[in-house]
Design an enzyme around this catalytic site. Structure first.
Site, short mmCIF file in Angstrom:
data_model
loop_
_atom_site.label_atom_id
_atom_site.label_comp_id
_atom_site.label_asym_id
_atom_site.label_seq_id
_atom_site.Cartn_x
_atom_site.Cartn_y
_atom_site.Cartn_z
N ASP A 1 35.18 51.05 -10.89
CA ASP A 1 33.95 51.83 -10.97
C ASP A 1 33.62 52.12 -12.43
O ASP A 1 32.50 51.90 -12.90
CB ASP A 1 34.12 53.15 -10.19
CG ASP A 1 32.89 54.03 -10.27
OD1 ASP A 1 31.77 53.49 -10.16
OD2 ASP A 1 33.05 55.26 -10.46
N ASP B 1 43.40 51.58 -20.04
CA ASP B 1 42.87 52.19 -21.28
C ASP B 1 42.64 51.12 -22.34
O ASP B 1 41.63 51.11 -23.04
CB ASP B 1 43.78 53.33 -21.77
CG ASP B 1 45.26 52.96 -21.79
OD1 ASP B 1 45.63 51.90 -21.25
OD2 ASP B 1 46.05 53.74 -22.36
N ASP C 1 30.72 50.06 -15.20
CA ASP C 1 29.62 50.72 -15.93
C ASP C 1 29.72 50.40 -17.42
O ASP C 1 28.71 50.11 -18.07
CB ASP C 1 29.69 52.25 -15.76
CG ASP C 1 28.79 52.75 -14.63
OD1 ASP C 1 28.60 51.99 -13.66
OD2 ASP C 1 28.26 53.88 -14.74
N TYR D 1 39.42 56.61 -3.64
CA TYR D 1 38.15 56.84 -2.94
C TYR D 1 38.37 57.13 -1.45
O TYR D 1 37.55 57.76 -0.81
CB TYR D 1 37.25 55.61 -3.05
CG TYR D 1 36.38 55.58 -4.27
CD1 TYR D 1 36.94 55.50 -5.54
CD2 TYR D 1 34.99 55.61 -4.16
CE1 TYR D 1 36.14 55.45 -6.66
CE2 TYR D 1 34.19 55.56 -5.29
CZ TYR D 1 34.78 55.48 -6.53
OH TYR D 1 33.97 55.43 -7.65
N LYS E 1 47.48 50.64 -14.40
CA LYS E 1 48.09 51.68 -15.22
C LYS E 1 49.56 51.75 -14.80
O LYS E 1 50.07 52.78 -14.35
CB LYS E 1 47.35 53.02 -14.99
CG LYS E 1 47.74 54.14 -15.94
CD LYS E 1 47.26 53.95 -17.37
CE LYS E 1 47.83 55.02 -18.28
NZ LYS E 1 47.53 54.76 -19.72
C1 IPM Z 1 29.09 52.52 -7.70
C2 IPM Z 1 28.73 53.98 -7.60
C3 IPM Z 1 29.40 54.56 -6.38
C4 IPM Z 1 30.90 54.43 -6.56
C5 IPM Z 1 29.01 56.01 -6.08
C6 IPM Z 1 27.52 56.16 -5.89
C7 IPM Z 1 29.74 56.56 -4.89
O1 IPM Z 1 29.07 54.65 -8.77
O2 IPM Z 1 28.78 51.77 -6.76
O3 IPM Z 1 29.68 52.14 -8.71
O4 IPM Z 1 31.52 55.28 -7.22
O5 IPM Z 1 31.47 53.47 -6.06
MG MG Z 2 29.79 53.37 -10.31
#
Ligand code: IPM
Ligand code: MG
Length: 356
Positions: free
Chosen positions: A247, A223, A251, A142, A191
């Site tokens: 990240d 993975d 999710d 990032y 990884k």
């Molecule tokens: C998160 C989001 C952010 C990230 C984006 C919006 C830049 O997906 O906070 O997980 O990738 O960190």
């Molecule tokens: Mg995210």
């Protein structure tokens, strides 16, 4: 106590969910004798529209000079085509970096009242899901060098993933300390079979594991982690990982509960200053309709009380109030079930306030 909170409502449903969290904080203040002072700063698309940048320098200063930051969500299709340097997400990354918010805590908890919402079979989630992802937030790909250049007549794009020992060690310490206070188990996700940055990551984690012998430690490849989260999520307590893996996995993990609208997060530095936000996005399709789920933001405010303000009783009260609202059958549209009572975003906020 008196506390200064910088409020970044952002875009889409951001303003409406943050308003509910503020309502709850004010109720906490009333009940426990605290005063919270709020300063609003534009962030994301709304700031691009007003100021031409996703956050102004003055806005950034306000974020640095407060006791903690509460964020809604940023971005939306309206700003999908702006130049990369002023994208709404840029502001978020800049705040993380400037405030040195290197430790991102993302709890994933299955609320038993909402167990039916999980896409996993009952025999898999029956044992409950209660895990915490500790994501490194100010390093890795990032924040590495990024460039696109022409080579041999074609464009070549590069994003560098860099980690130094001290960056790994400080997030590792947060993870081990947190695991110690929770179930005593830590899985470090990397990884290391491919990446140098992961091999260094693993080496530093192993050194820390020697210091934290009371924590049961393991290495898992990223993975495989993605697979294990679906196969048997109950095996995990705390997971620690680098920025981009975190990240993606956070999710995935949040979806296991079927209610992404309920999940809070905290981004912490080495001072008490932190930033708190729900993990979901700005949901532009339902913005302004008063139907969003404010619980992720309200639980983020609870994390603020716990981590930045050292107010554990107050945080417990907010979490209990959320749980009672669910026990009493109140549901926003995203978590609606048969026989429950559907409520709007603002109604859910008020119900939670009344439970405190
Ligand atoms: C998160 C989001 C952010 C990230 C984006 C919006 C830049 O997906 O906070 O997980 O990738 O960190
Ligand atoms: Mg995210």
């Amino acid at each position: 106590m008196d506390k200064k909170i910088t409020v970044l409502k952002g875009d889409g449903i951001g303003p409406e969910i943050v308003d509910e969290a503020i309502k709850v904080l004010n109720r906490v203040g009333e009940k426990f004798g605290h005063t919270f002072h709020y300063t609003e700063v534009d962030i994301g698309g709304c700031s691009i529209d007003k100021h031409g940048v996703p956050i102004t320098d003055a806005g950034m200063e306000t974020c640095k000079n407060c006791d903690s930051v509460l964020l809604g969500a940023v971005g939306g299709p309206k700003w999908d085509n702006v130049a990369p340097e002023i994208r709404p997400e840029k502001a978020l990354l800049a705040v993380r970096k400037e405030l040195n918010l290197f430790a991102n805590l993302r709890p994933t908890k299955l609320f038993l009242q909402l167990a039916d919402a999980s896409p996993l079979k009952p025999e898999i989630v029956g044992g409950g899901i209660d895990l915490l992802i500790v994501r490194e937030l100010t390093g890795g790909v990032y924040f590495g060098n990024r460039y696109t250049k022409e080579t041999n007549g074609e464009l070549v794009a590069t994003d560098e993933m860099t980690y130094s020992e001290h960056e790994i060690e400080r997030i590792g310490r947060v993870a081990f300390e947190t695991a110690r206070k929770r179930g005593g188990k830590l899985a470090s996700v990397d990884k290391a079979n491919v990446l140098d940055s992961s091999r260094l990551w693993r080496k530093v984690m192993h050194k820390l594991a020697e210091e934290y012998k009371d924590v049961s430690y393991s290495d898992v490849l990223v993975d495989n982690t993605a697979m294990q989260l679906i196969k048997n999520p109950a095996q995990f307590d705390v997971l620690v990982t680098e920025n981009m893996f975190g990240d993606i996995l956070s999710d995935e993990a949040s979806m296991l509960t079927g209610s992404i609208g309920m999940m809070p997060s905290a981004s912490l530095s080495d001072t008490s200053l932190g930033m708190y936000e729900p993990i979901h996005g700005s949901a532009p399709d339902i913005a302004g309709m008063d139907i969003a789920n404010p619980i992720g933001t309200i639980l983020s405010a609870a994390m603020m009380l716990r981590y930045s303000f050292d107010m554990p009783k107050e945080a417990d009260a907010v979490e209990a109030a959320v749980s009672k609202a669910l026990d009493d059958g109140y549901r926003t549209a995203d978590i609606m079930q048969d026989g429950m009572q559907k409520v709007k975003c603002s109604e859910m906020g008020s119900i939670i306030c009344n439970n405190i």
